[in-house]
Design an enzyme around this catalytic site. Structure first.
Site, PDB file in Angstrom:
ATOM      1  N   ARG A  26     -74.383  51.832  -4.693  1.00  0.00           N
ATOM      2  CA  ARG A  26     -73.124  52.010  -5.432  1.00  0.00           C
ATOM      3  C   ARG A  26     -72.589  50.685  -6.001  1.00  0.00           C
ATOM      4  O   ARG A  26     -71.372  50.473  -6.044  1.00  0.00           O
ATOM      5  CB  ARG A  26     -72.052  52.645  -4.536  1.00  0.00           C
ATOM      6  CG  ARG A  26     -72.337  54.068  -4.130  1.00  0.00           C
ATOM      7  CD  ARG A  26     -72.062  55.009  -5.290  1.00  0.00           C
ATOM      8  NE  ARG A  26     -72.343  56.380  -4.926  1.00  0.00           N
ATOM      9  CZ  ARG A  26     -71.412  57.242  -4.523  1.00  0.00           C
ATOM     10  NH1 ARG A  26     -70.162  56.866  -4.463  1.00  0.00           N
ATOM     11  NH2 ARG A  26     -71.755  58.462  -4.198  1.00  0.00           N
ATOM     12  N   ARG A  30     -66.279  51.785  -8.446  1.00  0.00           N
ATOM     13  CA  ARG A  30     -64.826  51.594  -8.455  1.00  0.00           C
ATOM     14  C   ARG A  30     -64.296  50.331  -7.797  1.00  0.00           C
ATOM     15  O   ARG A  30     -63.139  49.981  -7.989  1.00  0.00           O
ATOM     16  CB  ARG A  30     -64.160  52.814  -7.817  1.00  0.00           C
ATOM     17  CG  ARG A  30     -64.229  54.019  -8.726  1.00  0.00           C
ATOM     18  CD  ARG A  30     -63.602  55.215  -8.082  1.00  0.00           C
ATOM     19  NE  ARG A  30     -64.343  55.546  -6.872  1.00  0.00           N
ATOM     20  CZ  ARG A  30     -64.044  56.553  -6.084  1.00  0.00           C
ATOM     21  NH1 ARG A  30     -63.003  57.315  -6.341  1.00  0.00           N
ATOM     22  NH2 ARG A  30     -64.769  56.808  -5.010  1.00  0.00           N
ATOM     23  N   ARG A  39     -63.063  53.117 -16.945  1.00  0.00           N
ATOM     24  CA  ARG A  39     -62.823  54.511 -16.556  1.00  0.00           C
ATOM     25  C   ARG A  39     -61.409  55.004 -16.891  1.00  0.00           C
ATOM     26  O   ARG A  39     -61.152  56.203 -16.869  1.00  0.00           O
ATOM     27  CB  ARG A  39     -63.136  54.687 -15.070  1.00  0.00           C
ATOM     28  CG  ARG A  39     -64.612  54.889 -14.776  1.00  0.00           C
ATOM     29  CD  ARG A  39     -65.045  56.352 -14.922  1.00  0.00           C
ATOM     30  NE  ARG A  39     -64.561  57.136 -13.787  1.00  0.00           N
ATOM     31  CZ  ARG A  39     -63.527  57.932 -13.822  1.00  0.00           C
ATOM     32  NH1 ARG A  39     -62.857  58.102 -14.931  1.00  0.00           N
ATOM     33  NH2 ARG A  39     -63.147  58.603 -12.757  1.00  0.00           N
ATOM     34  N   ASP A  75     -75.351  60.094 -11.550  1.00  0.00           N
ATOM     35  CA  ASP A  75     -75.021  60.700 -10.267  1.00  0.00           C
ATOM     36  C   ASP A  75     -76.147  61.634  -9.870  1.00  0.00           C
ATOM     37  O   ASP A  75     -76.852  62.156 -10.740  1.00  0.00           O
ATOM     38  CB  ASP A  75     -73.705  61.474 -10.329  1.00  0.00           C
ATOM     39  CG  ASP A  75     -73.177  61.750  -8.932  1.00  0.00           C
ATOM     40  OD1 ASP A  75     -72.527  60.868  -8.345  1.00  0.00           O
ATOM     41  OD2 ASP A  75     -73.462  62.836  -8.393  1.00  0.00           O
ATOM     42  N   TYR A 150     -74.952  70.483  -1.679  1.00  0.00           N
ATOM     43  CA  TYR A 150     -73.811  70.595  -2.610  1.00  0.00           C
ATOM     44  C   TYR A 150     -73.830  71.925  -3.343  1.00  0.00           C
ATOM     45  O   TYR A 150     -72.778  72.546  -3.544  1.00  0.00           O
ATOM     46  CB  TYR A 150     -73.833  69.439  -3.620  1.00  0.00           C
ATOM     47  CG  TYR A 150     -73.359  68.127  -3.026  1.00  0.00           C
ATOM     48  CD1 TYR A 150     -72.004  67.923  -2.759  1.00  0.00           C
ATOM     49  CD2 TYR A 150     -74.240  67.114  -2.729  1.00  0.00           C
ATOM     50  CE1 TYR A 150     -71.558  66.730  -2.213  1.00  0.00           C
ATOM     51  CE2 TYR A 150     -73.815  65.920  -2.185  1.00  0.00           C
ATOM     52  CZ  TYR A 150     -72.473  65.733  -1.917  1.00  0.00           C
ATOM     53  OH  TYR A 150     -72.029  64.559  -1.372  1.00  0.00           O
TER      54      TYR A 150
HETATM   55  O1  CP3 Z   1     -74.242  52.067  -8.406  1.00  0.00           O
HETATM   56  C1  CP3 Z   1     -74.929  53.034  -8.037  1.00  0.00           C
HETATM   57  O2  CP3 Z   1     -75.323  53.197  -6.864  1.00  0.00           O
HETATM   58  C2  CP3 Z   1     -75.406  54.019  -9.100  1.00  0.00           C
HETATM   59  C3  CP3 Z   1     -74.582  55.146  -9.342  1.00  0.00           C
HETATM   60  C4  CP3 Z   1     -74.440  56.277  -8.316  1.00  0.00           C
HETATM   61  C5  CP3 Z   1     -73.277  57.090  -8.270  1.00  0.00           C
HETATM   62  N1  CP3 Z   1     -73.500  58.079  -7.388  1.00  0.00           N
HETATM   63  C6  CP3 Z   1     -72.083  56.880  -9.098  1.00  0.00           C
HETATM   64  C7  CP3 Z   1     -70.823  57.545  -8.736  1.00  0.00           C
HETATM   65  C8  CP3 Z   1     -75.337  56.767  -7.378  1.00  0.00           C
HETATM   66  C9  CP3 Z   1     -76.720  56.251  -6.979  1.00  0.00           C
HETATM   67  C10 CP3 Z   1     -74.730  57.919  -6.796  1.00  0.00           C
HETATM   68  C11 CP3 Z   1     -75.405  58.744  -5.794  1.00  0.00           C
HETATM   69  C12 CP3 Z   1     -74.651  59.807  -5.123  1.00  0.00           C
HETATM   70  N2  CP3 Z   1     -73.673  60.620  -5.626  1.00  0.00           N
HETATM   71  C13 CP3 Z   1     -74.916  60.225  -3.790  1.00  0.00           C
HETATM   72  C14 CP3 Z   1     -75.998  59.653  -2.888  1.00  0.00           C
HETATM   73  C15 CP3 Z   1     -75.599  58.407  -2.214  1.00  0.00           C
HETATM   74  C16 CP3 Z   1     -74.545  58.580  -1.134  1.00  0.00           C
HETATM   75  O3  CP3 Z   1     -73.431  58.093  -1.363  1.00  0.00           O
HETATM   76  O4  CP3 Z   1     -74.842  59.170  -0.098  1.00  0.00           O
HETATM   77  C17 CP3 Z   1     -74.034  61.269  -3.487  1.00  0.00           C
HETATM   78  C18 CP3 Z   1     -73.925  62.004  -2.184  1.00  0.00           C
HETATM   79  C19 CP3 Z   1     -73.261  61.525  -4.665  1.00  0.00           C
HETATM   80  C20 CP3 Z   1     -72.234  62.567  -4.868  1.00  0.00           C
HETATM   81  C21 CP3 Z   1     -70.927  61.975  -5.260  1.00  0.00           C
HETATM   82  N3  CP3 Z   1     -70.631  61.512  -6.531  1.00  0.00           N
HETATM   83  C22 CP3 Z   1     -69.787  61.767  -4.453  1.00  0.00           C
HETATM   84  C23 CP3 Z   1     -69.699  62.147  -2.991  1.00  0.00           C
HETATM   85  C24 CP3 Z   1     -68.807  61.195  -5.279  1.00  0.00           C
HETATM   86  C25 CP3 Z   1     -67.372  60.888  -4.899  1.00  0.00           C
HETATM   87  C26 CP3 Z   1     -67.237  59.858  -3.865  1.00  0.00           C
HETATM   88  C27 CP3 Z   1     -67.135  58.499  -4.463  1.00  0.00           C
HETATM   89  O5  CP3 Z   1     -67.840  57.601  -4.012  1.00  0.00           O
HETATM   90  O6  CP3 Z   1     -66.291  58.333  -5.330  1.00  0.00           O
HETATM   91  C28 CP3 Z   1     -69.365  61.019  -6.564  1.00  0.00           C
HETATM   92  C29 CP3 Z   1     -68.734  60.414  -7.759  1.00  0.00           C
HETATM   93  C30 CP3 Z   1     -69.292  59.106  -8.162  1.00  0.00           C
HETATM   94  N4  CP3 Z   1     -70.639  58.838  -8.310  1.00  0.00           N
HETATM   95  C31 CP3 Z   1     -68.569  57.933  -8.522  1.00  0.00           C
HETATM   96  C32 CP3 Z   1     -69.507  56.973  -8.887  1.00  0.00           C
HETATM   97  C33 CP3 Z   1     -69.246  55.573  -9.382  1.00  0.00           C
HETATM   98  C34 CP3 Z   1     -67.069  57.800  -8.565  1.00  0.00           C
HETATM   99  C35 CP3 Z   1     -66.606  58.387  -9.854  1.00  0.00           C
HETATM  100  C36 CP3 Z   1     -65.312  57.781 -10.360  1.00  0.00           C
HETATM  101  O7  CP3 Z   1     -64.261  58.282  -9.964  1.00  0.00           O
HETATM  102  O8  CP3 Z   1     -65.387  56.852 -11.169  1.00  0.00           O
END
Ligand code: CP3
Length: 359
Positions: A26, A30, A39, A75, A150
């Protein structure tokens, strides 16, 4: 391995270099003010679907920090839309019609990467083009079981009870759905490799909820097939991250992945002892360690580096995604520390080796 392979790719193949490569799960997101600023004007899905924006966000942490690899901004849920799933983010994924019947599971169709998610491949091309040759690009997908969680649950959950119940109540439909997800993520990752991704990662965020019998029955077969099918198509290292999976390590070793991501609950030397000596591991500093004072953070990172010496090669990372309230300057400190400290450890072990061999 191509001659120009990065330090990161060499580590994925089990080779130790001058220092330990590092990237952060990640890393684009954010906790970075420049991401939050962007964003404010664009919603998350639009950002992931616009190649120029996805590429720019991918490169934000690469400009700030000397990271050894970039991970494409997207994502794990993004490709599911192309398979016929309605979804949005708030901030985690929400599935508009969760899958609760065998008929519904069978109504989904396979992903056609170029048609459904061409924007991801376009973003990869831009990033590969803009990033220097000594830094790798990681493409990724959700592992079949985590996507299944999911899809059936409908969104995030502490225990994914609906998803785990569906496995038991409809094992055949569940297996078919896992298979469809496996085949779809195979073609998705192959397409990412062909667009320029140097390594491919599968995120299995929720397998920690399964007992060993269910993991062996429902996850290992589809995972092995997915990894083998990708390897048959493209020569790229595959990283498998099984979050919460330290009780399943012996079975995880069966996945066939080149690199195993380990969460922070188990010292890497113990993970290696259970995986076998030839393993390459990625991880596993507790993301909370970034909230410690610098001295303590450095000491915690050194412990991870020392533990990682037990593996044939080690890629430094956190044990899960970086928390959104993390101070980016602390991360800058950590990355420099890992590079310097691992360089010192490599020099010391070479000197010890020279003394031992009398050279
Ligand atoms: O920088 C990176 O790692 C690349 C981008 C990336 C995102 N999601 C961006 C994102 C990656 C590799 C993911 C993977 C992801 N997404 C996983 C597997 C890794 C893990 O955390 O276990 C999972 C389970 C998800 C599902 C998901 N997407 C969740 C649970 C959330 C909300 C929680 C959070 O961290 O905000 C997201 C949204 C998300 N994916 C955001 C980002 C930057 C936040 C979106 C925002 O509000 O800007």
């Amino acid at each position: 391995m191509p001659d120009g392979a990065t330090l990161f790719e060499r580590a994925c193949r089990g080779e130790r270099g001058s220092h330990c490569p590092v990237w952060i799960m990640r890393q684009a997101g954010r906790y970075l003010p420049e991401y939050r600023e962007l964003r404010e004007r664009v919603d998350f899905l639009t950002a992931t679907k616009t190649p120029e924006l996805a590429a720019r966000i991918t490169l934000q942490p690469m400009s700030r920090f000397p990271l050894d690899a970039a991970i494409i901004f997207s994502d794990i849920m993004t490709p599911l839309e192309g398979m016929g799933v309605g979804l949005h983010f708030d901030p985690g994924p929400i599935i508009e019609e969760p899958i609760r019947s065998a008929g519904h599971a069978r109504a989904l169709h396979p992903l056609e990467p170029r048609e459904h998610v061409g924007f991801v491949m376009d973003a990869i091309r831009i990033v590969r083009d803009e990033l220097s040759d000594d830094r790798a690009v990681i493409g990724f997908a959700g592992a079949p079981f985590t996507l299944f969680c999911y899809l059936v649950q409908g969104g995030g959950s502490k225990d994914f009870m609906e998803a785990r119940s569906f496995l038991r109540a409809e094992p055949e439909a569940a297996t078919e759905l896992l298979d469809l997800l496996g085949r779809s993520m195979t073609s998705y990752l192959v397409a990412q490799a062909r667009a320029g991704a140097d390594a491919l990662m599968l995120f299995d965020s929720w397998v920690g909820l399964l007992g060993p019998d269910s993991y062996r029955r429902f996850v290992v077969p589809v995972l092995r097939r997915t990894v083998a099918d990708i390897q048959a198509e493209v020569d790229r290292p595959i990283i498998y991250f099984a979050n919460g999976g330290v009780t399943l390590l012996e079975d995880i070793a069966e996945s066939g992945a080149d690199v195993l991501g380990i969460d922070w609950t188990l010292p890497l030397s113990q993970a290696v002892a259970r995986l076998g000596r030839r393993s390459v591991v990625q991880g596993n500093l507790d993301p909370a360690a970034l909230f410690a004072h610098r001295e303590e953070l450095g000491a915690a990172a050194d412990t991870v580096l020392r533990e990682g010496r037990a593996a044939s090669a080690h890629i430094f990372n956190l044990g899960h995604g970086i928390h959104r309230t993390t101070d980016p300057d602390k991360l800058a400190y950590l990355i420099d520390h890992v590079h310097e400290s691992s360089r010192r450890m490599t020099d010391e072990s070479e000197q010890v080796g020279e003394v031992a061999t009398g050279t």
